[in-house]
Design an enzyme around this catalytic site. Sequence first.
Site, PDB file in Angstrom:
ATOM      1  CG  HIS A  38      -1.998  -0.968   1.220  1.00 25.73           C
ATOM      2  ND1 HIS A  38      -3.087  -0.858   0.384  1.00 25.73           N
ATOM      3  CD2 HIS A  38      -2.181  -2.118   1.916  1.00 25.73           C
ATOM      4  CE1 HIS A  38      -3.900  -1.880   0.576  1.00 25.73           C
ATOM      5  NE2 HIS A  38      -3.371  -2.674   1.496  1.00 25.73           N
ATOM      6  CB  CYS A  57      -2.000   3.872  -3.954  1.00 28.41           C
ATOM      7  SG  CYS A  57      -3.230   2.570  -4.108  1.00 28.41           S
TER       8      CYS A  57
END
Length: 518
Positions: free
Chosen positions: A195, A237
Amino acid sequence: MHYKGAIRQHHFPHRIYLKNLKMMILWALIVLINNNACIYGRQLEHNNPAVPVMSAASRFLLESAPAKTPLLEEGTRWALLVAGSRGYVNYRHQADVCHAFQILKKGGLRDENMIVFMYDDIAFNENNPRPGVIINSPGGHDVYGGVPKDYTGINATVENLYAVILGNKSGVTGGSGKVLGSGPNDHVFIFYTDHGSPGIIEMPCDEVVYADDLINVLKRKHQANAYKSMVFYLEACESGSMFEGLLPKSLNIYAITASNSTEPSMATYCPDYNHTSTTSYEYDVCLGDAFSVSWMEDSEKHDLRSETLGHQFQVVKSRTAVETPDGGSHVMQYGNTLLSKEILYTYMGTTIIPNDTYTWEGAAPPTLKSVSQWEADLLHYKHKVIRLMYSISTMIEVRDVVDYSTVRLQAQKQLLEEINSRMLVDNRVNQITTFLLGTQRDISMLHTARPKGMPLVDDWTCLKTMFLFFAHSQVKVYEENCGSLSRYGMKHMRTFANMCNARITVKEMNAAAARICK
């Protein structure tokens, strides 16, 4: 002087004559050799027509030709593989890393030159339908077997990560103790899947890697003359924000990211509500990430002795393109892009593929159905509820129905709590921004990225004091007043960065958090 000059003028024509005579003799010998070889060749062909014949002169020229330059002239290949998350809901990150290890292992990299970071809580997780097995695609083979447990659990830390990159054995705590002991002639490959948010990527133990800290570690590695070239693949991301405006070309590092600095990267091979395959019904998590499986599947389909980094970049960019019907991301490249001309073999080795007829040349590679990494958690909870409802509808024993109903209610509760938590975080961050900057500027503050080529923030110390895990951070003030920021709340890091760029003070942030969340 005049006499000597006369002698030189007298003998000069003889020198030319002798030189020409030598050349004529040499040429006659070559013709004679060729003629004899041709006669012998015709006799040999008459006796055995299938045997090709090479003239002696041709053989001489061939044997005198310089040997082909080896693909890897010198140095050793090193690899660092990092899965920065934990929990079964993040199955895909550890699956990506395990798959990458198998590719590099088959490519010829030695275990002592490969280092793996992962929490290692997936393979034998109670939710895993195949205990001890991890797959990276529907119907895929096990990629978990044989993966080294270098830094797992509480040893998968930021401190250990930096020490490993720098080759600092005394700086690691726990784990195998292996580090990137690369030298000035070596080639390093780093693959990091996780992430991320603007300016940060996560590690399993609730820590984060800040972009400026990572770049500084890479600069120290370069200053130590500890590699010849480095390739860095990053799946997260807003992963472009880790290198945008920060990675100098002079470090001789070629970085490829799953997304640009403003968008999420994509998870793939996710649960299918239509249950079109056995695997999609069996698993309620995404099995891989679009960028990651794209470069790995490409690597498995080609002889990496001929494919360049630049070609793989184009293949992966096409497969994860934002123009696809199911959404996507913009794969980016940073640093020394001249390294894109190098072959993948230099960093990954290769498995020789007999009759390698599989190719995407001349045609667009197949796209992947994908979902934003931010939405992958919700998809997991939704699919879990749907699967349990389907299971209950097929039950016969009342006892089993009661048990599954309890589990379904728990899954529904998890889903609702996650949705409510996200809504609360978004609402409060919006309110605080409005309070600090006024209604005319709050929306733009939330979403505005700086011009291309500029880093996320000028004052990284300010941004770090905005974050949850620092004792005196402004986000700690937010938490004390407004509740947990949560992993989802990290997507607002750009907002915090822009607050720093707008010179918002600690005192002003504290007052806003207390006012909004009282």
